[in-house]
Design an enzyme around this catalytic site. Structure first.
Site, mmCIF file in Angstrom:
data_model
loop_
_atom_site.group_PDB
_atom_site.id
_atom_site.type_symbol
_atom_site.label_atom_id
_atom_site.label_comp_id
_atom_site.label_asym_id
_atom_site.label_seq_id
_atom_site.Cartn_x
_atom_site.Cartn_y
_atom_site.Cartn_z
ATOM 1 N N SER A 169 0.794 -1.232 0.000
ATOM 2 C CA SER A 169 0.000 0.000 0.000
ATOM 3 C C SER A 169 0.825 1.280 0.000
ATOM 4 C CB SER A 169 -0.947 -0.006 1.194
ATOM 5 O OG SER A 169 -0.219 -0.125 2.391
ATOM 6 N N HIS B 36 -5.496 -4.078 -1.714
ATOM 7 C CA HIS B 36 -5.295 -3.037 -2.728
ATOM 8 C C HIS B 36 -5.301 -3.595 -4.155
ATOM 9 C CE1 HIS B 36 -4.773 0.615 -0.367
ATOM 10 N NE2 HIS B 36 -4.237 -0.165 0.561
ATOM 11 N N LYS C 119 -12.298 -1.082 -0.074
ATOM 12 C CA LYS C 119 -11.465 -0.178 -0.873
ATOM 13 C C LYS C 119 -12.061 -0.087 -2.279
ATOM 14 C CE LYS C 119 -7.468 -0.309 2.027
ATOM 15 N NZ LYS C 119 -7.065 -1.415 2.889
HETATM 16 C C1 LIG Z 1 -6.872 -1.583 4.254
HETATM 17 C C2 LIG Z 1 -6.231 -2.904 4.441
HETATM 18 C C3 LIG Z 1 -6.793 -3.867 5.287
HETATM 19 C C4 LIG Z 1 -8.027 -3.585 6.111
HETATM 20 O O1 LIG Z 1 -9.162 -3.377 5.332
HETATM 21 P P1 LIG Z 1 -10.563 -3.015 5.988
HETATM 22 O O2 LIG Z 1 -11.580 -3.685 5.130
HETATM 23 O O3 LIG Z 1 -10.664 -1.542 5.979
HETATM 24 O O4 LIG Z 1 -10.579 -3.577 7.370
HETATM 25 C C5 LIG Z 1 -6.174 -5.089 5.380
HETATM 26 N N1 LIG Z 1 -5.036 -5.361 4.668
HETATM 27 C C6 LIG Z 1 -4.475 -4.461 3.846
HETATM 28 C C7 LIG Z 1 -3.241 -4.813 3.065
HETATM 29 C C8 LIG Z 1 -5.051 -3.195 3.706
HETATM 30 O O5 LIG Z 1 -4.477 -2.299 2.898
#
Ligand SMILES: *Cc1c(COP(=O)(O)O)cnc(C)c1O
Length: 396
Positions: free
Chosen positions: A184, A212, A243
């Protein structure tokens, strides 16, 4: 004598944050998550949300959420293992399995608790988890909750991974390799074909957190595994619904055996209420839209390429991203935060990211371009980057 209920031990820590200049208040958004938002009372171009496809405020998806509320109510009433398992939860799981081309998909309330719940459930003492050093905090927490041994390999370094695998094979029963699909902070993609080959060579299992990559990579956003054509060769394919998919939730897809075991042992599903109908309805619609058409992911990539090209040609250092995540690397921590603050003063919100989230001296603003941005908005943001970059002598 201070009173314990004054939480003076926390007050002292908060004072330290202030002294170190890292105390902050959260920006407040007064609109839906869109390409332009009202933030702290001011209209700004939003280059920081993970709403890759613009689904967070999509009309079709909102209508589906409302329809689900009307039929099923606001809440599900219980954890899934008691009486919170509605037909729409199971239908969504079947849809996700089809989308990911796997046998089954197991739904959680978030990607965070998918990692927290799955990793501990599928490992036990005598096993070892091998994790990329840059993996997300929720993977780290998931590993902490596991009773297996843990170790890390250097970021995307296959020699380092093989070294650890060779050593681990002698001493442990099951080996689980865990990696983010897309990292990320830099936007680089895991070397999944090599990881899968090494896993097969050393008889290890693989687990990919595709938060992502979900809605971003592969055909219609099927993710990193689809991007590399590795269907059936990754044991645990974890996807994110908050996301790219724009709403809330997480899931892990793979085999029916995985599903059957998790439905008995995934603690966030056993002990926390299932996703509310509105979320399930919205996510179901979003995934359906992706399966119908590639227009959303096509638009995302068109905008991402446009942004990278424009920002790169101004002379900014955009690192080695391979995805829409576009870091603009400034280096110095204070200068990075000043850059972010000045961009905001000029109407562009891009969060600054510095140590300890990224290594010292690699401070950056992280630009998240979405399918919802218009060319006009991107051009305006580019102008602001150029103006502030020149003012601060980042650009010549
Ligand atoms: C954002 C993210 C999460 C958590 O996602 P949510 O659905 O907001 O709990 C988990 N792993 C990674 C790699 C992320 O970027």
């Amino acid at each position: 004598m201070s009173n314990i209920h004054e939480l003076s031990y926390l007050k002292e820590k908060i004072e330290e944050l202030k002294k170190d200049g890292v105390y902050r208040t959260l920006p407040v958004m007064e609109t839906a998550s869109e390409a332009e938002v009202i933030l702290n009372g001011k209209k700004v171009i939003n280059l920081s949300s993970n709403n890759y496809l613009g689904f967070a405020n999509n009309d079709r998806i909102k209508k589906a959420a409302i329809a689900a509320i009307e039929k099923y109510g606001a809440g599900s009433g219980a954890v899934r293992t008691i009486i919170g398992n509605m037909d729409i939860h199971e239908d969504l799981e079947k849809l996700l399995a089809k989308f990911k081309k796997d046998e089954a998909a197991f739904l959680y309330q978030s990607a965070f608790n998918c990692n927290a719940g799955t990793i501990q459930a599928i490992t036990e003492p005598g096993d070892i988890i091998i994790s990329d050093e840059l993996n997300h905090a929720s993977i780290i927490d998931g590993c902490r909750l596991s009773k297996a041994s843990k170790t890390v390999f250097k970021h995307s370094d296959m020699d380092s991974l093989e070294e650890v695998l060779k050593e681990s094979r002698k001493n442990y029963k099951n080996i689980l390799i865990i990696t983010d699909g897309v990292f990320s902070m830099d936007g680089d993609i895991a070397k999944l074909p090599e990881i899968v080959e090494l896993a097969e060579k050393y008889e290890a299992m693989t687990y990919v957190d595709d938060s992502h990559g979900s809605g971003v990579l592969g055909e219609s956003g099927r993710g990193t595994i689809d991007h590399f054509g590795l269907h059936g060769r990754v044991d645990f394919s974890m996807g994110c619904l908050s996301k790219g998919i724009g709403v809330m939730g997480g899931y892990v897809s793979g085999s029916q055996t995985m599903y059957d075991w998790l439905s008995h042992r995934a603690r966030p599903v056993l002990f926390s209420t299932s996703l509310p109908p509105a979320v399930v309805g919205a996510v179901t619609e979003a995934v359906t839209m992706l399966m119908e058409s590639t227009e959303y992911t096509d638009k995302l990539w068109e905008n991402a390429r446009y942004w990278k090209e424009k920002i790169g040609s101004l002379g900014f250092n955009t690192g080695h991203s391979e995805t829409p995540i576009t870091p603009v690397i400034i280096g110095d921590e204070a200068k990075t935060m000043e850059f972010s603050r000045k961009l905001l003063e000029n109407g562009v919100f891009v969060s600054g990211i510095v140590f300890p989230t990224v290594p010292k001296g690699t401070g950056r603003v992280r630009c998240m371009v979405t399918a919802a941005h218009t060319k006009e908005q991107l051009d305006r943001a580019v102008e602001v980057f150029e103006k502030v970059g020149k003012e601060m002598n980042i650009l010549k």
